[in-house]
Design a protein around this motif. Structure first.
Motif, short mmCIF file in Angstrom:
data_model
loop_
_atom_site.label_atom_id
_atom_site.label_comp_id
_atom_site.label_asym_id
_atom_site.label_seq_id
_atom_site.Cartn_x
_atom_site.Cartn_y
_atom_site.Cartn_z
N ASN A 50 0.82 -1.21 0.00
CA ASN A 50 0.00 0.00 0.00
C ASN A 50 0.86 1.26 0.00
O ASN A 50 0.52 2.25 -0.65
CB ASN A 50 -0.97 0.00 1.18
N TYR A 54 0.84 4.12 -2.84
CA TYR A 54 0.68 5.53 -2.46
C TYR A 54 1.82 6.37 -3.05
O TYR A 54 1.57 7.44 -3.63
CB TYR A 54 0.65 5.67 -0.94
N GLN A 63 -5.00 9.75 -8.16
CA GLN A 63 -5.59 9.23 -6.93
C GLN A 63 -5.54 7.70 -6.88
O GLN A 63 -5.31 7.05 -7.88
CB GLN A 63 -7.04 9.68 -6.85
N PHE A 65 -8.20 4.86 -6.05
CA PHE A 65 -9.63 4.71 -5.84
C PHE A 65 -9.90 3.98 -4.53
O PHE A 65 -9.15 3.09 -4.13
CB PHE A 65 -10.28 3.96 -7.01
N GLU A 66 -10.97 4.37 -3.87
CA GLU A 66 -11.39 3.72 -2.62
C GLU A 66 -11.84 2.28 -2.91
O GLU A 66 -11.62 1.39 -2.11
CB GLU A 66 -12.55 4.49 -1.99
N THR A 67 -12.50 2.09 -4.05
CA THR A 67 -13.04 0.78 -4.40
C THR A 67 -11.91 -0.17 -4.79
O THR A 67 -11.03 0.20 -5.56
CB THR A 67 -14.02 0.92 -5.59
N ASN A 68 -11.97 -1.36 -4.25
CA ASN A 68 -11.05 -2.43 -4.63
C ASN A 68 -11.87 -3.49 -5.36
O ASN A 68 -13.00 -3.76 -4.99
CB ASN A 68 -10.41 -3.06 -3.39
N GLU A 104 -17.91 5.54 -8.38
CA GLU A 104 -16.83 6.37 -7.85
C GLU A 104 -16.20 7.21 -8.97
O GLU A 104 -15.94 8.42 -8.79
CB GLU A 104 -15.78 5.50 -7.18
#
Length: 108
Positions: A50, A54, A63, A65-68, A104
């Motif tokens: 992670n 990042y 960015q 994305f929050e969705t995996n 998203e």
């Protein structure tokens, strides 16, 4: 840019960015919206992975994305059946994840 929990595919995100950047004249309208983690299982994207994602997102200015997109047997099966995941198993984790990702992206 989809990335798996593997250093080589994560570094591939930089290669994609560099290719687009070097060919701006040809791909002038192309923009990387972000990085999405695929083949996701709660335990396989550990802290170091992670952190690398990042760092790369900052380097290529996009960015995460929050969705995996969770790893899901239905995805492999749908390819074998030559159907989209939405036609094959619309209530599978992967179908739900892809719909969440679409929402998203639309919000961004």
């Amino acid at each position: 840019i989809p990335v798996e929990p593997d250093v080589s595919t994560i570094k591939g995100a930089v290669n994609v960015h560099n290719f687009i950047d070097k060919n701006k004249r040809i791909y002038s309208d192309l923009k990387i919206l972000g990085i999405v983690r695929i083949k996701f299982r709660n335990y396989n994207f550990h802290k170091a992975t992670n952190e690398l994602i990042y760092d790369i997102s900052k380097k290529i200015d996009c960015q995460i994305f929050e969705t995996n997109i969770r790893e899901c047997t239905a995805l492999r099966e749908s390819r074998g059946e030559k159907k989209s995941i939405f036609d094959y198993k619309p209530k599978s984790n992967a179908a739900i994840d892809f719909m969440d990702l679409a929402k998203e992206v639309k919000e961004k």
